[in-house]
Design a protein around this motif. Structure first.
Motif, short mmCIF file in Angstrom:
data_model
loop_
_atom_site.label_atom_id
_atom_site.label_comp_id
_atom_site.label_asym_id
_atom_site.label_seq_id
_atom_site.Cartn_x
_atom_site.Cartn_y
_atom_site.Cartn_z
N ALA A 235 0.82 -1.21 0.00
CA ALA A 235 0.00 0.00 0.00
C ALA A 235 0.85 1.26 0.00
N VAL A 236 1.90 1.29 0.82
CA VAL A 236 2.72 2.50 0.90
C VAL A 236 3.37 2.80 -0.44
N THR A 237 3.95 1.76 -1.06
CA THR A 237 4.58 1.94 -2.37
C THR A 237 3.57 2.46 -3.38
N LEU A 238 2.38 1.87 -3.37
CA LEU A 238 1.34 2.28 -4.32
C LEU A 238 0.92 3.73 -4.08
N HIS A 239 0.63 4.06 -2.82
CA HIS A 239 0.25 5.45 -2.49
C HIS A 239 1.37 6.40 -2.89
N ASP A 240 2.60 5.98 -2.62
CA ASP A 240 3.74 6.83 -2.92
C ASP A 240 3.86 7.07 -4.43
N GLN A 241 3.73 6.02 -5.19
CA GLN A 241 3.88 6.16 -6.65
C GLN A 241 2.76 7.02 -7.22
N ILE A 242 1.53 6.77 -6.78
CA ILE A 242 0.40 7.56 -7.28
C ILE A 242 0.55 9.02 -6.85
N GLY A 243 0.90 9.21 -5.58
CA GLY A 243 1.06 10.57 -5.07
C GLY A 243 2.15 11.33 -5.82
N ARG A 244 3.30 10.69 -5.97
CA ARG A 244 4.42 11.35 -6.66
C ARG A 244 4.08 11.65 -8.12
N ALA A 245 3.44 10.69 -8.80
CA ALA A 245 3.09 10.92 -10.20
C ALA A 245 2.19 12.15 -10.30
N TYR A 246 1.20 12.22 -9.41
CA TYR A 246 0.29 13.37 -9.42
C TYR A 246 1.04 14.66 -9.06
N GLY A 247 1.89 14.57 -8.04
CA GLY A 247 2.65 15.74 -7.60
C GLY A 247 3.56 16.27 -8.68
N VAL A 248 4.26 15.39 -9.34
CA VAL A 248 5.20 15.83 -10.38
C VAL A 248 4.44 16.35 -11.61
N LEU A 249 3.48 15.58 -12.09
CA LEU A 249 2.78 16.00 -13.32
C LEU A 249 2.02 17.30 -13.11
N SER A 250 1.51 17.53 -11.91
CA SER A 250 0.75 18.76 -11.70
C SER A 250 1.64 19.94 -11.32
N HIS A 251 2.97 19.72 -11.22
CA HIS A 251 3.85 20.82 -10.84
C HIS A 251 5.09 21.00 -11.71
N ALA A 252 5.38 20.04 -12.59
CA ALA A 252 6.58 20.16 -13.42
C ALA A 252 6.39 21.28 -14.45
N HIS A 253 7.50 21.95 -14.78
CA HIS A 253 7.47 22.97 -15.83
C HIS A 253 8.29 22.55 -17.03
N ASP B 223 10.67 24.61 -12.80
CA ASP B 223 10.51 23.17 -12.81
C ASP B 223 11.00 22.55 -11.51
N GLN B 224 12.17 22.98 -11.08
CA GLN B 224 12.74 22.40 -9.85
C GLN B 224 11.89 22.75 -8.63
N ILE B 225 11.47 24.00 -8.55
CA ILE B 225 10.65 24.41 -7.41
C ILE B 225 9.30 23.69 -7.45
N GLY B 226 8.70 23.64 -8.65
CA GLY B 226 7.41 22.96 -8.80
C GLY B 226 7.50 21.49 -8.43
N ARG B 227 8.51 20.81 -8.96
CA ARG B 227 8.65 19.38 -8.68
C ARG B 227 8.93 19.12 -7.20
N ALA B 228 9.79 19.94 -6.61
CA ALA B 228 10.11 19.75 -5.18
C ALA B 228 8.82 19.85 -4.37
N TYR B 229 8.02 20.87 -4.68
CA TYR B 229 6.75 21.06 -3.96
C TYR B 229 5.80 19.89 -4.24
N GLY B 230 5.72 19.51 -5.52
CA GLY B 230 4.81 18.42 -5.93
C GLY B 230 5.17 17.11 -5.25
N VAL B 231 6.45 16.78 -5.22
CA VAL B 231 6.86 15.51 -4.63
C VAL B 231 6.71 15.55 -3.11
N LEU B 232 7.22 16.61 -2.47
CA LEU B 232 7.17 16.66 -1.01
C LEU B 232 5.73 16.69 -0.49
#
Lengths: 373, 373
Positions: free
Chosen positions: A261-279, B266-275
């Motif tokens: 569960a932790v791995t799954l939550h982590d992967q889903i969370g990170r994917a969402y976090g990165v995709l919604s914040h990457a530039h 990108d770096q700031i966004g990703r850091a925030y997204g992942v954390l």
């Protein structure tokens, strides 16, 4: 019909969920055909290719399902347009390299496509969403039958359809399904599966066919042999194996929920976090993370309303698709990475934060299944 | 005073911004001292160490600034308590390995600390936030003077203070500042800086001192030599170099904003997204991403109210600090990664989404600076 009409909307096979749609992106069958006593495209002179092109195109134009089709000679297409068609899986990379004497014809709903003078005189494919191999075969078989009344196919009574490459002789058929297998990848079971599948005469490839890497956890499973079995036998054998792989993937997903569960939550969370914040994001990373979002939708962490947007991003974030949105200038890789990230952020902004509490083991089969079928 | 009182709050040097606080985490000066005609701790018998401990401790207890101090013999500390002190930079890793005959004494505000029978009979340090080398030296010098009236230091008229290791002979002083240099790292200029600094007899190390890797873009700059220069000369030379590094880091930050905006966003966004979305995170990745959030706060992408919480996470996400929150069971690395992610998500939830539009080049100096000083 110009290429804008093709690329301006999702292909039929992307719209909506087919059977087993949470795992099977699409089903595809292609047939290779050649005209009797004409040299194969690789050996033919230009005039011979043009004559084949004329005849085949005339026959295709007569098919009722091809009314209003997109038809183009390859030399009339820009490099960008060709790449757009490759990214939509409507032509092969090999065909994109062709010029005068070759052509492409695609039905308005993009479910049926023809490449004239690719490796063979004619390569035709039918494609649809979900696992529907008999249905796509019926579609392409009907087109083939329609063409056969107007074209004199190279056919040998013992060998079957003759083709430029011996690996296609016989049925000339390659049937495949594009499977989304994130849980088997996360659980590290995918190479075992690929090995077993290869051993029984089927082939597993990545997203963009032969020799391509499996990015986005997408795997194309297809038949290897075309000789010694009927089309129906090939399709049945392939479907049986695909159903087994689906079962494995479903189990792997349940095991992730139950034991990782932790791995799954982590992967889903990170994917969402990165995709919604990457530039800035490269194609490969984008597809790999979108795959995890897709898994999150399948498992209930995101609402199903997000599905179409995410599925479309698999195509819309490819280089040529990004470029077509910026006709004024040729973008470099860095500029595409920026535009890709902007596009993805916009789509992700319409998908709410993941709710990990909704990731609960599903009932053992059937309920969910009935819903899709 | 028990260890809970120490670890339950931020050290003085973490609270608030000192001068140049957007780049300088903390300033520290430590002095090495030994008692005349007593064997160094590494050579001393247990009784000899205990006698030194008794004398030194008595002298420290008389210092007015050490009223209400945390005092503990090393053998009375658990492994967890020792690691807590290491993570807070209150004792060295070497001292944590010590047992009977060694002790630690820390002032209530954690700005002043003494290790008895580490490598030398006495190691004392003063630490404070921001760049304040003369101030911390004044503090530690006052303590040293106070002790000297009660302790007979091993001092050689030509060499200066004698120490167990020849590299400390002379002043016995190691002065250092902990610098946060994310822009120099992002811009790939950090190795050039480190090389130049090393060439002029200063040393650059990572977050946890000697031999440690520079995680979280934190670099400790300190003097190498202790012989041939007065304390004041060493401090002046060190401060001059640190001011130059600060200038380089500030320029690098402006250059990122002006010429590498996409990378920075990108770096700031990703850091925030992942954390804000990870459910499992290792210490190193956490510190590296927190460093980027810190940069984002410095540059205005996040409100300054987030600063203290982020700074505290640098310490609070270390293994022993995580463990002290779960006294009921010994956590393994995986469990710590989960708890670390939970803690970080909670802090990040109080920091709003980054506003990249606020990342604008700052005025050329002084305004911002005055505010800090």
């Amino acid at each position: 019909m110009d290429i804008e009409k093709l690329t301006g909307k999702s292909g039929e096979w992307l719209r909506g969920m087919g059977p087993y749609g949470e795992i099977v992106f699409s089903s595809r069958v292609r047939l290779a055909r050649n005209l009797r006593e004409r040299p194969f495209p690789g050996w033919a002179k230009k005039e011979e290719r043009l004559e084949v092109l004329r005849q085949v195109r005339e026959a295709i134009d007569k098919l009722p399902e091809m009314a209003g089709a997109y038809t183009e000679n390859m030399e009339a297409l820009t490099a960008l347009e060709k790449q757009l068609l490759v990214e939509r899986h409507l032509i092969s990379r090999e065909h994109a390299a062709k010029s005068a004497g070759s052509a492409v014809i695609i039905s308005p709903d993009q479910s049926l496509g023809f490449m004239i003078n690719e490796e063979d005189h004619l390569r035709m494919q039918a494609i649809t969403c979900g696992l529907q191999l008999p249905e796509v075969y019926r579609t392409i078989n009907a087109a083939d039958t329609g063409l056969e009344s107007n074209l004199d196919y190279a056919f040998h009574p013992r060998l079957g359809y003759l083709t430029a490459c011996p690996t296609n002789v016989g049925t000339g058929m390659r049937a495949s399904a594009m499977l989304h297998l994130p849980a088997l990848v996360m659980g590290d079971h995918i190479s075992k599966i690929i090995n077993s599948v290869n051993k029984i005469g089927l082939v597993v490839r990545g997203l963009y066919g032969e020799g391509s890497e499996a990015i986005g956890n997408l795997f194309q499973v297809s038949n290897q042999t075309t000789l010694g079995e009927s089309e129906e036998e090939i399709l049945q054998r392939l479907e049986k194996v695909i159903l087994q792989i689906i079962e494995h993937e479903r189990n792997a997903r349940q095991l992730l929920i139950l034991h990782k569960a932790v791995t799954l939550h982590d992967q889903i969370g990170r994917a969402y976090g990165v995709l919604s914040h990457a530039h800035s994001i490269a194609s490969k990373e984008a597809l790999n993370l979108l795959s995890v979002i897709k898994l999150g939708i399948d498992l209930g962490a995101f609402p199903p309303s997000g599905r179409l947007g995410v599925d479309e991003l698999f195509i819309e974030t490819q280089p040529a698709h990004l470029q077509k949105g910026v006709p004024s200038k040729k973008m470099n890789a860095e500029e595409r990475d920026t535009l890709r990230a902007t596009l993805i952020r916009a789509t992700l902004s319409r998908i709410p934060e993941p709710e990990m509490s909704k990731l609960t083991p599903s009932e053992p089969e059937s309920d969910q299944q009935k819903h899709h079928e």
